[in-house]
Enzyme design. Sequence first.
Site, PDB file in Angstrom:
ATOM      1  N   CYS A  12       3.786  -8.800  -1.262  1.00 21.13           N
ATOM      2  CA  CYS A  12       2.586  -9.343  -1.878  1.00 21.13           C
ATOM      3  C   CYS A  12       2.268 -10.740  -1.361  1.00 21.13           C
ATOM      4  O   CYS A  12       1.097 -11.078  -1.164  1.00 21.13           O
ATOM      5  CB  CYS A  12       2.728  -9.336  -3.395  1.00 21.13           C
ATOM      6  SG  CYS A  12       2.783  -7.652  -4.061  1.00 21.13           S
ATOM      7  N   HIS A  26       1.460  -2.622  -6.080  1.00 25.38           N
ATOM      8  CA  HIS A  26       1.759  -3.803  -6.895  1.00 25.38           C
ATOM      9  C   HIS A  26       0.449  -4.410  -7.392  1.00 25.38           C
ATOM     10  O   HIS A  26      -0.605  -4.240  -6.772  1.00 25.38           O
ATOM     11  CB  HIS A  26       2.508  -4.841  -6.078  1.00 25.38           C
ATOM     12  CG  HIS A  26       3.936  -4.494  -5.804  1.00 25.38           C
ATOM     13  ND1 HIS A  26       4.885  -5.448  -5.522  1.00 25.38           N
ATOM     14  CD2 HIS A  26       4.583  -3.298  -5.767  1.00 25.38           C
ATOM     15  CE1 HIS A  26       6.051  -4.860  -5.312  1.00 25.38           C
ATOM     16  NE2 HIS A  26       5.884  -3.552  -5.454  1.00 25.38           N
ATOM     17  N   GLU A  83      -0.742  -7.410  -7.297  1.00 30.07           N
ATOM     18  CA  GLU A  83      -1.431  -8.302  -6.367  1.00 30.07           C
ATOM     19  C   GLU A  83      -2.203  -7.530  -5.306  1.00 30.07           C
ATOM     20  O   GLU A  83      -3.343  -7.871  -4.988  1.00 30.07           O
ATOM     21  CB  GLU A  83      -0.413  -9.230  -5.662  1.00 30.07           C
ATOM     22  CG  GLU A  83       0.366 -10.106  -6.603  1.00 30.07           C
ATOM     23  CD  GLU A  83       1.708  -9.512  -7.042  1.00 30.07           C
ATOM     24  OE1 GLU A  83       2.645 -10.304  -7.257  1.00 30.07           O
ATOM     25  OE2 GLU A  83       1.823  -8.272  -7.170  1.00 30.07           O
ATOM     26  N   CYS A  94       6.426 -10.805  -4.629  1.00 30.28           N
ATOM     27  CA  CYS A  94       7.501 -10.384  -3.728  1.00 30.28           C
ATOM     28  C   CYS A  94       7.062 -10.665  -2.285  1.00 30.28           C
ATOM     29  O   CYS A  94       5.910 -11.056  -2.049  1.00 30.28           O
ATOM     30  CB  CYS A  94       7.779  -8.894  -3.930  1.00 30.28           C
ATOM     31  SG  CYS A  94       6.450  -7.823  -3.317  1.00 30.28           S
TER      32      CYS A  94
END
Length: 153
Positions: A82, A49, A51, A79
């Site tokens: 993260c 992801h 992040e 999410c």
Amino acid sequence: MDFMKYALIEAEKAMEAEEIPVGAIVVKDGIIIGRGYNQKEKKSNPTEHAEIIAIREACSNIGDWRLNGCEMYVTLEPCPMCAGAILQSRISRLYIGTFNKDMGACGSVVNLVDNRRLNSFVNVIWTYDERCSDILKIFFHLKRNGILQKRRL
């Protein structure tokens, strides 16, 4: 400085790669020290992801896992995975461009970053930036209409 603009540049890279267009940057003392965009499909890895990638790069650049005093700008609400990484890295401020109604872990669905039971607190600033919402709307419109299709090797 409009740091969200730089997170959006990362989100555009994700969109060009036919990934969900999310971008993130980490800033320390006004300098970008980490950048990331979603690469989950490309790398066949659910942890890729924006992040996580930005945190990884920031830690590498400063030589420490602690990102105290750093800020993260992210186009979409993180999410749970993260949000956990943001907590673990000790990022101080989190600027969020738009909410994530399905997986948001910073207040939309659950709130992991301000949770006394987890002894956690990150200063969250919601920017409600239309540019962040727009890029997601465009991506999913193209995807639904078959204009954007996954290319498999």
